[in-house]
Motif scaffolding. Structure first.
Motif, PDB file in Angstrom:
ATOM      1  N   ASN A 107       4.089   5.804  -5.281  1.00 49.13           N
ATOM      2  CA  ASN A 107       4.370   5.852  -6.717  1.00 49.13           C
ATOM      3  C   ASN A 107       3.171   6.263  -7.553  1.00 49.13           C
ATOM      4  N   MET A 108       2.099   6.680  -6.916  1.00 53.13           N
ATOM      5  CA  MET A 108       0.948   7.168  -7.669  1.00 53.13           C
ATOM      6  C   MET A 108       1.280   8.504  -8.332  1.00 53.13           C
ATOM      7  N   THR A 109       0.781   8.674  -9.539  1.00 50.07           N
ATOM      8  CA  THR A 109       1.015   9.945 -10.235  1.00 50.07           C
ATOM      9  C   THR A 109       0.109  11.047  -9.716  1.00 50.07           C
ATOM     10  N   GLY A 110      -0.911  10.669  -8.963  1.00 46.10           N
ATOM     11  CA  GLY A 110      -1.806  11.661  -8.365  1.00 46.10           C
ATOM     12  C   GLY A 110      -1.563  11.764  -6.878  1.00 46.10           C
ATOM     13  N   GLY A 111      -1.874  12.932  -6.320  1.00 46.84           N
ATOM     14  CA  GLY A 111      -1.713  13.141  -4.889  1.00 46.84           C
ATOM     15  C   GLY A 111      -2.926  12.628  -4.123  1.00 46.84           C
ATOM     16  N   MET A 169       0.832  -1.198   0.000  1.00 49.78           N
ATOM     17  CA  MET A 169       0.000   0.000   0.000  1.00 49.78           C
ATOM     18  C   MET A 169       0.874   1.257   0.000  1.00 49.78           C
ATOM     19  N   GLN A 170       1.955   1.240   0.834  1.00 50.05           N
ATOM     20  CA  GLN A 170       2.840   2.399   0.878  1.00 50.05           C
ATOM     21  C   GLN A 170       3.533   2.605  -0.474  1.00 50.05           C
ATOM     22  N   SER A 171       3.939   1.480  -1.100  1.00 51.04           N
ATOM     23  CA  SER A 171       4.590   1.588  -2.409  1.00 51.04           C
ATOM     24  C   SER A 171       3.619   2.148  -3.451  1.00 51.04           C
ATOM     25  N   VAL A 172       2.367   1.649  -3.408  1.00 52.60           N
ATOM     26  CA  VAL A 172       1.356   2.161  -4.358  1.00 52.60           C
ATOM     27  C   VAL A 172       1.123   3.649  -4.126  1.00 52.60           C
ATOM     28  N   ARG A 216       5.810  18.668   3.834  1.00 55.20           N
ATOM     29  CA  ARG A 216       6.252  17.334   4.201  1.00 55.20           C
ATOM     30  C   ARG A 216       5.199  16.685   5.093  1.00 55.20           C
ATOM     31  N   GLY A 217       5.087  15.347   4.963  1.00 58.97           N
ATOM     32  CA  GLY A 217       4.037  14.636   5.669  1.00 58.97           C
ATOM     33  C   GLY A 217       4.051  14.854   7.167  1.00 58.97           C
ATOM     34  N   ILE A 259      -1.196  11.122   3.694  1.00 60.01           N
ATOM     35  CA  ILE A 259      -0.751  11.961   2.575  1.00 60.01           C
ATOM     36  C   ILE A 259       0.369  11.224   1.865  1.00 60.01           C
ATOM     37  N   ASN A 260       0.352  11.216   0.529  1.00 59.40           N
ATOM     38  CA  ASN A 260       1.400  10.511  -0.201  1.00 59.40           C
ATOM     39  C   ASN A 260       2.412  11.500  -0.760  1.00 59.40           C
ATOM     40  N   ARG A 261       3.440  10.936  -1.410  1.00 54.31           N
ATOM     41  CA  ARG A 261       4.584  11.737  -1.855  1.00 54.31           C
ATOM     42  C   ARG A 261       4.178  12.787  -2.902  1.00 54.31           C
TER      43      ARG A 261
END
Length: 581
Positions: free
Chosen positions: A239-243, A233-236, A267-268, A256-258
């Motif tokens: 690496n998602m192109t959307g926030g 889940m963290q990897s997905v 920053r998270g 919150i993702n990258r």
């Protein structure tokens, strides 16, 4: 064991006293049958019975007392009868009636010891009618009893020591594995799921250890699945192109993702667990979040933000509900659609430009052809001039369509490159030879500074197309008497990846600074009148840009208005082929 010992001691004491009573009763019976009784009323009766009592005391080792029926003592082996109390109410006298034997145990104040008294009613033919009483100190019984106590205490002590040793061994056999199991259970509760119980037993304790090991295996397996799912889940998310940003039911940022961090410039750890109002730096998004939390329904919106450059962001808000209908929070998706919208604009412009570029030569061809068909031209020279224009516009239309198709194939990666060693000096010699007439026509001097034996790997036809376009543009935009120059140099000789830099420079009219970022766009012209008069399609530099990127090269331009322009292309010596990846 102590209670058993006390019971046995009491039984021993009682049995010993009964035995004494029986012996003393037998002695009284013996005296009754053998003793020479005299009448107690005689003058010397007291002396007689006292003397006989003392004789018997020496023989039986017991105190002998002769008592009249009224309780008067008429003889005693230890005391004078006249000094003794009436014994009528003594317990042993009262209980001795008929043929029965009376007995009693009490403390003797005279000798200071516990005494056993045994009495019996005796009646002789000589006139004696009274009681014979024997008494004996229980000190001997106490000594025997104490001896028994000592023996019992010693036996109990030995038994206790033996029981302690056996109990210790038995307890150790139980408590040690239980302590080991307890330690392992505490380690497992402390999240150390590698802990195991090491016991080779078949009893209940061994089964308990195996059960705990099975529980630890199950927990470890479940934890691994949880960790794998969490990592996935963290990897997905990362690496998602959307926030992605999640706000829980209490209005706090829970996830919150990258990509969301990049878009929102934070920053998270700065926002996780905090109220969504802390997003106030991103005011537009914060207002959208507020609207979504208030509405608790699916919402979608595009907004322009300036942070600091202008971006077009698409916001999507999705409410999250549990199966029971309880509200859990809102999930927000942030998508940077700036490039997509820019491409849409470019596509619209491309369609408009293609339509315009196609319409111009078609209109010219149609107009001149209609004039000729109408028979309005009688002069052969004019007619020939019209036909030449129709031919030239047809050629221009053909070039335009060809460049559009070529660019379409290049952009869709449908142009296979055939890599081979390319000798740059020979390549540019052939290009110079082809373009020399056009340069000579404008009195333009063409110069080159290329190492003699320099080879690079590439598609020779496509490289030729790149440099033909660049040099043609240089000649087209250079005034008469100017210069066009090609310089080639090697970069990074000591580095892992060497490169070749090719610089095509001219002394032409130059490119305004505002136009530099857009000159590689399709149909973009700095000087539209000059481009059309030179027969250009406006697609040359766009084709050059894409072919350069297919060769893993970088292309940039430097220019000053009125001084000229320099197109700088850097290409790798060796290409990475697909079968090498």
């Amino acid at each position: 064991m102590l209670a058993a010992g006390l019971t046995m001691a009491q039984l021993f004491k009682d049995s010993h006293i009964r035995a004494l009573e029986e012996n003393m009763a037998r002695e009284i019976n013996l005296l009754e049958s053998t003793f020479p009784f005299i009448s107690p009323d005689g003058d010397n009766a007291v002396e007689f019975y006292t003397a006989k009592a003392r004789e018997l005391d020496n023989l039986t080792d017991s105190r002998i007392t002769f008592i009249n029926l009224d309780g008067t003592v008429i003889g005693d082996s230890e005391m004078r009868p006249e000094d003794m109390d009436n014994h009528r109410k003594r317990e042993e006298i009262q209980s001795a009636s008929g043929a029965s034997v009376g007995s009693a145990i009490r403390h003797s104040e005279t000798i200071g010891q516990d005494m056993l008294y045994v009495a019996r009613h005796v009646k002789s033919d000589t006139g004696f009618d009274g009681y014979i009483r024997l008494s004996m100190s229980l000190e001997a019984v106490g000594k025997e009893l104490n001896k028994g106590w000592y023996l019992m205490a010693g036996g109990l002590l030995l038994l206790f020591l033996a029981a302690a040793v056996v109990s210790y061994r038995v307890a150790a056999g139980l408590t040690r594995p239980l302590e080991h199991i307890t330690k392992v259970a505490n380690r497992i509760s402390g999240l150390d799921y590698d802990a195991r119980v090491n016991l080779n037993r078949k009893d209940e304790i061994g089964q308990l250890g195996q059960t705990i090991n099975g529980m630890a295996d199950s927990l470890q397996q479940q934890l691994k699945v949880i960790h794998d799912n969490e990592d996935l889940m963290q990897s997905v998310l990362a690496n998602m192109t959307g926030g992605i940003l999640m706000v829980d039911c209490f209005g706090r940022v829970a996830l919150i993702n990258r990509e969301a961090e990049r878009i929102l410039h934070l920053r998270g750890e700065q926002i996780l667990g905090k109220p969504y109002q802390d997003l106030k730096r991103n005011y537009e998004f914060m207002k959208f979040v507020e609207e979504g939390i208030t509405a608790k329904e699916l919402i979608t919106e595009e907004r322009n933000v300036y942070d600091p450059e202008e971006l077009i962001l698409q916001f999507d808000g999705v409410p999250m509900f549990e199966d029971d209908g309880s509200y859990r929070g809102m999930l927000f998706l942030l998508q940077d659609v700036t490039d997509i919208r820019r491409l849409e604009v470019m596509r619209s412009e491309f369609v408009a430009n293609v339509s315009h570029e196609l319409k111009t030569p078609i209109a010219a061809v149609k107009g001149f052809a209609e004039t000729l068909l109408a028979g309005g031209v009688k002069d052969e020279e004019t007619e020939r001039s019209f036909l030449q224009i129709i031919h030239d516009e047809g050629e221009r239309l053909n070039r335009l369509i060809g460049d559009i198709l070529e660019l379409s194939k290049i952009e869709s990666k449908r142009v296979p490159l055939e890599y081979a060693p390319v000798h740059l000096k020979e390549l540019f010699d052939s290009i110079f030879e082809m373009l020399q007439p056009a340069a000579t026509k404008k009195s333009i001097v063409m110069l080159q500074n290329i190492p003699e034996h320099l080879f690079i790997e590439g598609d020779e036809d496509r490289l030729k197309q790149i440099f033909m376009n660049l040099l043609s543009n240089a000649i087209s935009y250079t005034l008469e008497g100017g210069k066009v120059r090609v310089d080639v140099e090697v970069l990074g000789e000591a580095e892992e990846e060497e490169k070749v830099r090719v610089t095509v420079s001219d002394t032409g009219i130059g490119i305004p600074k505002k136009d530099l970022p857009r000159i590689f766009e399709r149909f973009y012209r700095v000087d539209k009148a000059r481009s059309r008069s030179s027969g250009g399609t406006g697609l040359g530099l766009s084709i050059v840009k894409h072919l350069s990127e297919l060769h893993r090269g970088t292309l940039r331009v430097e220019s000053k208005v009125g001084e000229g322009s320099s197109f700088i292309l850097e290409l790798p010596f060796m290409q990475q082929h697909e079968d090498e990846h």
